[in-house]
Design an enzyme around this catalytic site. Structure first.
Site, mmCIF file in Angstrom:
data_model
loop_
_atom_site.group_PDB
_atom_site.id
_atom_site.type_symbol
_atom_site.label_atom_id
_atom_site.label_comp_id
_atom_site.label_asym_id
_atom_site.label_seq_id
_atom_site.Cartn_x
_atom_site.Cartn_y
_atom_site.Cartn_z
ATOM 1 N N LYS A 101 0.749 -1.109 0.000
ATOM 2 C CA LYS A 101 0.029 0.053 -0.011
ATOM 3 C C LYS A 101 0.957 1.206 -0.018
ATOM 4 O O LYS A 101 1.605 1.416 0.897
ATOM 5 C CB LYS A 101 -0.968 0.167 1.344
ATOM 6 N N HIS A 138 -3.247 5.186 -2.902
ATOM 7 C CA HIS A 138 -4.282 6.177 -2.316
ATOM 8 C C HIS A 138 -3.743 7.363 -3.111
ATOM 9 O O HIS A 138 -2.867 7.965 -2.888
ATOM 10 C CB HIS A 138 -3.880 6.405 -0.604
ATOM 11 N N HIS A 176 -10.518 3.252 -3.971
ATOM 12 C CA HIS A 176 -11.438 4.050 -3.695
ATOM 13 C C HIS A 176 -11.419 5.258 -4.372
ATOM 14 O O HIS A 176 -11.539 6.525 -4.028
ATOM 15 C CB HIS A 176 -11.431 4.579 -1.963
ATOM 16 N N ASP A 251 -13.477 0.225 1.934
ATOM 17 C CA ASP A 251 -12.685 1.403 2.948
ATOM 18 C C ASP A 251 -13.348 1.760 4.005
ATOM 19 O O ASP A 251 -13.365 2.843 4.558
ATOM 20 C CB ASP A 251 -12.635 2.910 2.151
#
Length: 349
Positions: A101, A138, A176, A251
């Site tokens: 991530k 992200h 997301h 999420d």
């Protein structure tokens, strides 16, 4: 499928936050009740950066949900400027790490240890490309001069496009997504099969106006923040399209109510108890219930190179009202997305 029931393969959640301690014990069973597997985010304090830390965290998750849940947590490694490519590759080989991530430093909750300059982690990307390990991003820039509603679109231009160009075999999930810009960009890469996107339940339901209707609603504040209505509609169209590049990632991000309802409230929406029902509502509203299984149960495993579940779940078209909150052992209530409001679909236990 009938007019009142829908049976699909057991879905997976490709983006969850479980936190740790009392919060973990309170929230993890809600995800395990609905989903067979979940990609677990590593932004604890301290972050999950080693094989041992990920193994220990996985054990705590399994203790929280119980073996009888038939649930598999898929662990991720938190990428830092000083990340060890050998440790990451070994963790992937051992089946401890399923992905890495990438948080830009300061982008969201517990992201201060994230990457300050993407070039710092290019050696890690090179190794991940070689071994076929997915990178989960992200997708927001963190320049304080950038309007918060523009952060995702600029990330695509300034960060993600160069990564894809410099590492043509690296598999990437844009987590997301919240904008039409992201939907269009993912579709532009569809032929390569190497870029996908998760879509949350709450971004299919709310837009940025909902945060401010009749006052400020801190429990609707999340990062990436909800955008204009045109972006919400683009997300709904993408999620219900059946296209392989889009799949479920809630999420779900729990915070104690006092941490949300404060002078500087935390970002995150807790959707785990109502997630699959909320998605079903959306797909029903879009006349796309026949596409829910692909989005929730098939596209994610296919991208990650895993088999889809052989188990099934059944949803019933039954009006019900979920509880407004859950409580941790410490007595801290956590507000549930959609809690206290009627939902039209319900998971059959």
């Amino acid at each position: 499928m009938t007019d009142t029931t829908l049976t699909i393969r057991r879905p997976d959640d490709w983006h969850v936050h479980f936190r740790d301690g009392d919060m973990l014990n309170a929230v993890a069973p809600h995800t395990a009740r609905q989903f067979g597997r979940a990609i677990v985010m590593p932004n604890l304090v301290p972050p999950v950066t080693t094989i041992q830390a990920a193994s220990d965290y996985r054990d705590r998750i399994m203790a929280a949900v119980g073996a009888e849940a038939g649930f598999t947590p898929l662990m991720t490694c938190y990428l830092t400027d000083t990340a060890d490519a050998d440790e990451i590759a070994q963790g992937f080989k051992q089946g401890v790490f399923s992905a890495v991530k990438f948080y830009p430093a300061g982008a969201t909750t517990n992201s201060d240890s994230g990457v300050t300059n993407v070039k710092n982690v290019y050696p890690v990307f090179e190794r991940m490309q070689e071994i076929g390990m997915p990178l989960l991003v992200h997708g927001e820039v963190t320049d304080p001069e950038t309007d918060i509603f523009d952060r995702e679109a600029l990330y695509i231009e300034q960060v993600l496009t160069p990564i894809l160009n410099d590492f043509p075999s690296l598999k990437v999930v844009m987590e997301h997504v919240t904008t039409k810009d992201a939907v269009d960009f993912v579709r532009s890469q569809a032929d390569s099969g190497r870029l996908a996107a998760t879509i949350t339940a709450h971004h299919l339901v709310i837009n940025r106006t909902d945060i401010f209707k009749g006052g400020i609603h801190p429990h609707l504040y999340c990062l990436p923040i909800a955008k204009r209505e045109l972006h919400r509609l683009a997300l709904r169209e993408a999620a219900t399209s059946g296209e392989a590049a889009f799949f479920l990632g809630t999420d779900t991000a729990p915070h104690a109510r006092h941490a949300k309802e404060s002078a500087c409230g935390c970002a995150g929406i807790f959707t785990a108890p109502t997630a699959i029902e909320t998605y079903a509502n959306v797909f029903d509203e879009e006349n796309a219930l026949d596409k829910l299984e692909a989005f929730a149960s098939l596209n994610g495993p296919a991208f990650y190179g895993m088999a889809a579940s052989e188990e099934t779940i059944t949803l019933s078209k039954t009006t019900w009202t979920p509880e407004e909150t859950i409580e941790t052992a410490a007595g801290d209530p956590v507000r549930i997305f959609g809690g206290g409001e009627e939902l039209a679909w319900k998971l059959v236990d």
